[in-house]
Design an enzyme around this catalytic site. Sequence first.
Site, PDB file in Angstrom:
ATOM      1  N   HIS A 171       0.888  -1.290  -0.129  1.00 53.90           N
ATOM      2  CA  HIS A 171      -0.038  -0.068  -0.053  1.00 53.90           C
ATOM      3  C   HIS A 171       0.858   1.219  -0.019  1.00 53.90           C
ATOM      4  O   HIS A 171       1.718   1.488   0.939  1.00 53.90           O
ATOM      5  CB  HIS A 171      -0.815   0.111   1.241  1.00 53.90           C
ATOM      6  CG  HIS A 171      -1.906  -0.995   1.111  1.00 53.90           C
ATOM      7  ND1 HIS A 171      -2.394  -1.822   2.418  1.00 53.90           N
ATOM      8  CD2 HIS A 171      -2.876  -1.689  -0.039  1.00 53.90           C
ATOM      9  CE1 HIS A 171      -3.627  -2.398   1.680  1.00 53.90           C
ATOM     10  NE2 HIS A 171      -3.469  -2.317   0.372  1.00 53.90           N
TER      11      HIS A 171
ATOM     12  N   HIS B 297       2.707  -2.706   6.783  1.00 55.77           N
ATOM     13  CA  HIS B 297       1.644  -1.904   6.211  1.00 55.77           C
ATOM     14  C   HIS B 297       1.633  -0.728   7.390  1.00 55.77           C
ATOM     15  O   HIS B 297       2.619  -0.677   8.210  1.00 55.77           O
ATOM     16  CB  HIS B 297       0.395  -2.551   6.339  1.00 55.77           C
ATOM     17  CG  HIS B 297       0.202  -3.404   5.184  1.00 55.77           C
ATOM     18  ND1 HIS B 297      -0.554  -3.185   4.040  1.00 55.77           N
ATOM     19  CD2 HIS B 297       0.923  -4.597   4.802  1.00 55.77           C
ATOM     20  CE1 HIS B 297      -0.551  -4.269   3.086  1.00 55.77           C
ATOM     21  NE2 HIS B 297       0.424  -4.982   3.530  1.00 55.77           N
TER      22      HIS B 297
ATOM     23  N   GLU C  57       1.372  -3.840  11.165  1.00 55.23           N
ATOM     24  CA  GLU C  57       0.854  -2.494  11.004  1.00 55.23           C
ATOM     25  C   GLU C  57       1.305  -1.738  11.983  1.00 55.23           C
ATOM     26  O   GLU C  57       1.376  -1.743  13.100  1.00 55.23           O
ATOM     27  CB  GLU C  57      -0.774  -2.428  11.330  1.00 55.23           C
ATOM     28  CG  GLU C  57      -1.552  -3.475  10.623  1.00 55.23           C
ATOM     29  CD  GLU C  57      -1.930  -2.847   9.215  1.00 55.23           C
ATOM     30  OE1 GLU C  57      -1.543  -2.048   9.023  1.00 55.23           O
ATOM     31  OE2 GLU C  57      -2.587  -3.880   8.305  1.00 55.23           O
TER      32      GLU C  57
HETATM   33 ZN   LIG Z   1      -1.877  -1.650   4.014  1.00 54.70          ZN
END
Ligand SMILES: [Zn+2]
Length: 512
Positions: free
Chosen positions: A159, A268, A347
């Site tokens: 991302h 991420h 994350e």
């Molecule tokens: Zn992500």
Amino acid sequence: MKKTLLLLLIPFIGFSQNIDDLFSKKGEIYFSFAYENKNQLNELSKIISIDHKTNSEIAYAYANKYEFRKFLQQGISYQLIEKKPLNYINNSKNNWDYYPTYTEYTNMMQAFADSFPAICKLHHLGTLNSGREILILQISDNVGQKENEPSFLYTSSMHGNELAGYILSLRLVDYILNGYGNNPRLTDVVNEIDIWINPLANPDGAYSGGNQDVWSATRYNANWVDLNRNYPDPEDGPHPDGNSYQTETNIFLGLSDTVNFTISANMHGGVEVCNYPWDTWSTLAADDNWWEYISHEYADSCQANSGNGYFNYLNDGTTNGYDWYEVNGGRQDYMNYFRYCREFTLELSDDKTPDPNDLPTLWDANYPSLLNYIEQSLFGLRGLVTDSITGNPLKAKVEISNHDIDSSHVYSNLPIGNYNRYLYQGNYDVTFSKSGYYPKTINTTILNNTSTIKDVQLAPINLTPTYITEEISRNAKNLFIDILGREIKPTKNTPLLYIYDDGVVEKRIIIE
Ligand SMILES: [Zn+2]
């Protein structure tokens, strides 16, 4: 059903123009909406890209124009979230409170390989239509040579706007390379593990606004596709998002087919939590207890190395993926299910693109955890599988009965014959099998954070002899073979090969 459809027809026509306006500048939008229950959220997850910021009441999501049209048909009220322009001060390259330009990034990657040629190799995995490249560094002693070492992978920022891991990955490379030969722990890691680090998996997203900075980064790639919905899915099969595999995806499919990664993490951002398998279905992973252990190890160390409140989202910084929200076509599940690799999702920061000033603090909080996880690649059950006669390495299936489900077994890999099976501490019956060989089952006890080494020899079946005498005990088959494993008539000093039904092989010499 019919009623909603009628109601929607009118506003939908009116929306058409608005939709075009909405997507006139950028191919993705970000929005939030309240959802009713998990079922609804999981259904919507098949249409739009549910974002990591989603909590138990409010969903956050990205969509391209096509996805958003489908979302509007659901008649759910939503709020657009304007992306505030980032106007951070980019500090100093030397202090790691800085996002490099695209060219500085590629130069850095080249410089790592040039400065440490004995232990670091740069691989150009592929070039996108934009001209930007997917790059990966391989770090190991005898780098590039296959050895009895697990292959470990960190990859970040598929991302494109989730960029903490981009900088932490670059800094981790720098830290490991400079620590080699000075810091015993880092030296061991380089000597014992085949480490691969890809700091930027979606360069077109990260540099969406141009190569000069990341302030206009997008989640999606240049085709406005979410790369983390673009992988083959264990449940939904190929193309779960309805898109063709993107160049970025094909590059990683090729990489994971070439390098037998045994353990990996995918970085991420948006919240601060370890997300472990599965994302696509509610069934727990066979090694759920191991995943919980690994995730807590990561989160606990982050908490211990940071100020209050960092990395404690959901269950104290950990969550089962599906428990949080369903993802189809994610890379984590692909690696676990199709590549027999243990991958979880990190994350790393509430701010997807953190203020550069916060990057050093994020490093301090994360690098002990990042190292712990690399070291986990050495633990659990490992060893070599070879042919009992020739000693040649074998690609064999390594399976635990009454334990393995959903593709949690692993294989030993050629050309070395090495395998790694990560397990939570306990006692396991592990079966090694390959067609053309007698399977062998061993019983072993595993301790956490400890390597248990079991080298296994499998006896070939095709050596079934012309001269065979059944032994009364253990149903052994006696073979008369020469040193190369060829069948021969028994004479004095002939090696006698006992192959038992349980796969155990013993060599004895007739002396009288
Ligand atoms: Zn992500």
